[in-house]
Structure formats: structure tokens, C-alpha cells
Scaffold this motif. Structure first.
Motif, PDB file in Angstrom:
ATOM      1  N   ASN A 141       0.801  -1.232   0.000  1.00  0.00           N
ATOM      2  CA  ASN A 141       0.000   0.000   0.000  1.00  0.00           C
ATOM      3  C   ASN A 141       0.832   1.280   0.000  1.00  0.00           C
ATOM      4  N   HIS A 142       2.164   1.151   0.037  1.00  0.00           N
ATOM      5  CA  HIS A 142       3.007   2.324  -0.206  1.00  0.00           C
ATOM      6  C   HIS A 142       3.514   2.343  -1.650  1.00  0.00           C
ATOM      7  N   ASP A 180      -9.391  -0.894  -7.506  1.00  0.00           N
ATOM      8  CA  ASP A 180      -9.073  -0.209  -6.252  1.00  0.00           C
ATOM      9  C   ASP A 180     -10.315  -0.100  -5.360  1.00  0.00           C
ATOM     10  N   ARG A 181     -11.431   0.240  -5.986  1.00  0.00           N
ATOM     11  CA  ARG A 181     -12.676   0.431  -5.221  1.00  0.00           C
ATOM     12  C   ARG A 181     -13.092  -0.860  -4.505  1.00  0.00           C
ATOM     13  N   VAL A 235      -8.471  -4.774   1.849  1.00  0.00           N
ATOM     14  CA  VAL A 235      -7.090  -4.425   2.223  1.00  0.00           C
ATOM     15  C   VAL A 235      -6.864  -2.949   1.884  1.00  0.00           C
ATOM     16  N   VAL A 236      -5.968  -2.306   2.647  1.00  0.00           N
ATOM     17  CA  VAL A 236      -5.635  -0.908   2.370  1.00  0.00           C
ATOM     18  C   VAL A 236      -4.861  -0.864   1.047  1.00  0.00           C
ATOM     19  N   THR A 237      -5.360  -0.082   0.091  1.00  0.00           N
ATOM     20  CA  THR A 237      -4.717   0.006  -1.229  1.00  0.00           C
ATOM     21  C   THR A 237      -3.759   1.208  -1.268  1.00  0.00           C
ATOM     22  N   PRO A 238      -2.870   1.244  -2.281  1.00  0.00           N
ATOM     23  CA  PRO A 238      -1.948   2.388  -2.390  1.00  0.00           C
ATOM     24  C   PRO A 238      -2.689   3.727  -2.473  1.00  0.00           C
ATOM     25  N   ASN A 266      -3.309  -2.448   7.108  1.00  0.00           N
ATOM     26  CA  ASN A 266      -3.571  -3.807   6.680  1.00  0.00           C
ATOM     27  C   ASN A 266      -5.064  -3.939   6.348  1.00  0.00           C
ATOM     28  N   LEU A 267      -5.901  -4.004   7.394  1.00  0.00           N
ATOM     29  CA  LEU A 267      -7.348  -4.041   7.173  1.00  0.00           C
ATOM     30  C   LEU A 267      -7.880  -2.606   7.041  1.00  0.00           C
TER      31      LEU A 267
END
Ligand SMILES: [Zn+2]
Ligand SMILES: [Zn+2]
Length: 290
Positions: free
Chosen positions: A177-178, A188-189, A195-198, A219-220
Motif C-alpha cells: 500500500n506504499h 481499487d474500489r 485491504v488498504v490500497t496504495p 492492513n485491514l
């Protein structure tokens, strides 16, 4: 399985780190989300250098690893999950979710408490946002995180396997996610429900204080939605937003190892925290209506 994890923990973690770093680095080169303001040679030696330094510091300063402590906890029956003697299939996901909540709350705390923000701003001062940003933290913050994690293990009572899975997962998702990577908007949506996306985490690296104080999950993605810290997109868009911290824009300082290590000790203690804004005028953050 257990012996394998205990004996080869370091090697397993290093393999995941290197493997995911390689995949993300290739993805960033093939489909970058934003042009890099600074090249890899200007940032990566320091960002990866601090990771190596942190590994040594943790090894030298802390008497136990998280996995080893979980093993002792299991033998002694410490922690909630052991107390209620849950079956493995229920205890593993519960342990992962509970540990992730602790990491979320810790992240909110290091933004809110002025002294802790000084440590955490090393993570935020990077002038570009890519896979190596996800691993750069000040050694004192890393030690503090480890102590909090050890305390959480004593209270929650996860199995050693759960802790090992959590550490690899957290590391993997933080690097993902970085990533300065492009994902189709629809993907992404959907993905950011699990999960946390970039794009979701990039908002958190904005120079704008209300955007920085959003999307604390690593993470979540659920905690931000549940606790009211979720922000969909940056106001300036992903291409137009500015990454980093106001007042710390010198690459020779914020993206070089000596400057990164000295960063917590620069400026006044009250420079910035969640409720102490010094640069935004009230009418900019709270527009008066009518
Ligand atoms: Zn942060
Ligand atoms: Zn971050």
C-alpha cells in the motif's frame, strides 16, 4: 510447521521482504501512479539503510521476538484467546484482527501525541511515496512498536503461528500500500474493502493536515471506516497532491540517513500534532457557510 517457523523465522521474513520489494519495484517501474520527484538513487539507500539499522537495533535491545513471546504465552496460558481456549480455526483470524486493531490505534496515537509525532514524522517526511517509504521508520519508533506488540501479545494471547503470519502479512501489505503503482479505479474500489490500497494510504502521506490525519490502517481497511478516520481521495487528486510534511522539504535532510535519524530532535515540541495546527487558517479548514 511450528519448528519450521521458529527455526527459520528471520529467513522467512527476509525472503518475503526481498520478494515483495522486487515485485513492487518492477510494478512501480512498469506502471507508476505518479512521476518520482526524486530518483531511487537519492532515496533508496537511506530508506533501506534505516531498515537494516532497525533490524540490528531490535535484535540488540529487545530480549525476545514476538513469536517467541507468543510461544511462552501459549505454554503459560496467558491472554484472552488462551483463556477462552478457542479452536485454532477461530483463534487465528481473531488474533490477526485484534493485532491489526492494535496497530491502527497505535498509528492514531503517534499522530496525536506531539512527542510521538516527532518520531513518526520520519515516515511521513519522505518526499516521494513508494514501496521503500513503507519500511522507513525511526529506530525509536520501531522499538516502541515492538514493545506495544509484545504487550498486545500478552493480552490477546495469539498462537506463535498467528504472530508469524501477522508479521509477514503486515510487512507485505505495508509494502503493497506504499507502492507508487497504478491500479484500475474499479479494482481499487473493490480491493479497498478488504485491504488498504496504495490510493487509500497515499492520502495519509499528504502535506494537508486533515488528509494526513486520515486512513491510519496499514492492513485491514475497516478500522478507518468504523472509527471515522476514512477519507476516499486527496482533494488535489493523486497526481496533483503534495507528499511529505510542510517545513521539511530539503531532500539532503529528509531523504538522507543522518537527517532522518536527527529529524525527531529538530524544531519545537509543539510543532505539530493532531490538534495543534500552525499553518492552516481556521477559514481554510472550516469554511464558514452562509
Ligand atoms: Zn502516519
Ligand atoms: Zn505510510
Amino acid at each position: 510447521m511450528r519448528e519450521l517457523i521458529l527455526i527459520h523465522e528471520s529467513a522467512i521474513r527476509l525472503s518475503f521482504f526481498v520478494g515483495i520489494l522486487a515485485v513492487m519495484a518492477a510494478w512501480e517501474a512498469l506502471a507508476p501512479r505518479r512521476p518520482a520527484s526524486l530518483g531511487r538513487w537519492a532515496r533508496w539507500p537511506s530508506n533501506l539503510g534505516i531498515v537494516a539499522l532497525n533490524t540490528v537495533v531490535v535484535r540488540l535491545l529487545l530480549p525476545t521476538t514476538a513469536v517467541s513471546l507468543a510461544l511462552v504465552g501459549e505454554r503459560e496460558g496467558w491472554g484472552l484467546l488462551h483463556h477462552f481456549a478457542l479452536p485454532g480455526w477461530a483463534a487465528l483470524p481473531l488474533a490477526l484482527i485484534a493485532l491489526d486493531l492494535v496497530v491502527y490505534l497505535q498509528h492514531v496515537m503517534v499522530h496525536a501525541v506531539p512527542l510521538l509525532w516527532r518520531l513518526h514524522r520520519v515516515h511521513h517526511a519522505d518526499l516521494h511515496f513508494d514501496v521503500t517509504t513503507g519500511a522507513r521508520f525511526h529506530p525509536i519508533e520501531i522499538v516502541l512498536s515492538m514493545l506495544i506488540k509484545l504487550a498486545a501479545i500478552l493480552v490477546i494471547g495469539p498462537s506463535p503461528e498467528a504472530v508469524a503470519v501477522f508479521e509477514v502479512l503486515l510487512n507485505a501489505t505495508a509494502m503493497f500500500n506504499h507502492g507508487n503503482v497504478r491500479l484500475p479505479a474499479a479494482v481499487d474500489r473493490w480491493l479497498r474493502w478488504i485491504v488498504v490500497t496504495p490510493d487509500m494510504h497515499r492520502v495519509h502521506h499528504s502535506v494537508e493536515d486533515d488528509e494526513t490525519n486520515s486512513n491510519f490502517g496499514f492492513n485491514l481497511p475497516w478500522w478507518d471506516r468504523l472509527f471515522g478516520t476514512y477519507r476516499d481521495q486527496p482533494r488535489g487528486g493523486h497526481a496533483g497532491m503534495t507528499i511529505g510534511i510542510r517545513g521539511f522539504r530539503d531532500p539532503g535532510q529528509v531523504d538522507r540517513l543522518p537527517g532522518m535519524l536527527a529529524l525527531p530532535f529538530r524544531g519545537k515540541v509543539t510543532d505539530y500534532a493532531i490538534n495543534r495546527r500552525q499553518w492552516a487558517r481556521p477559514e481554510q479548514t472550516h469554511p464558514q457557510k452562509g
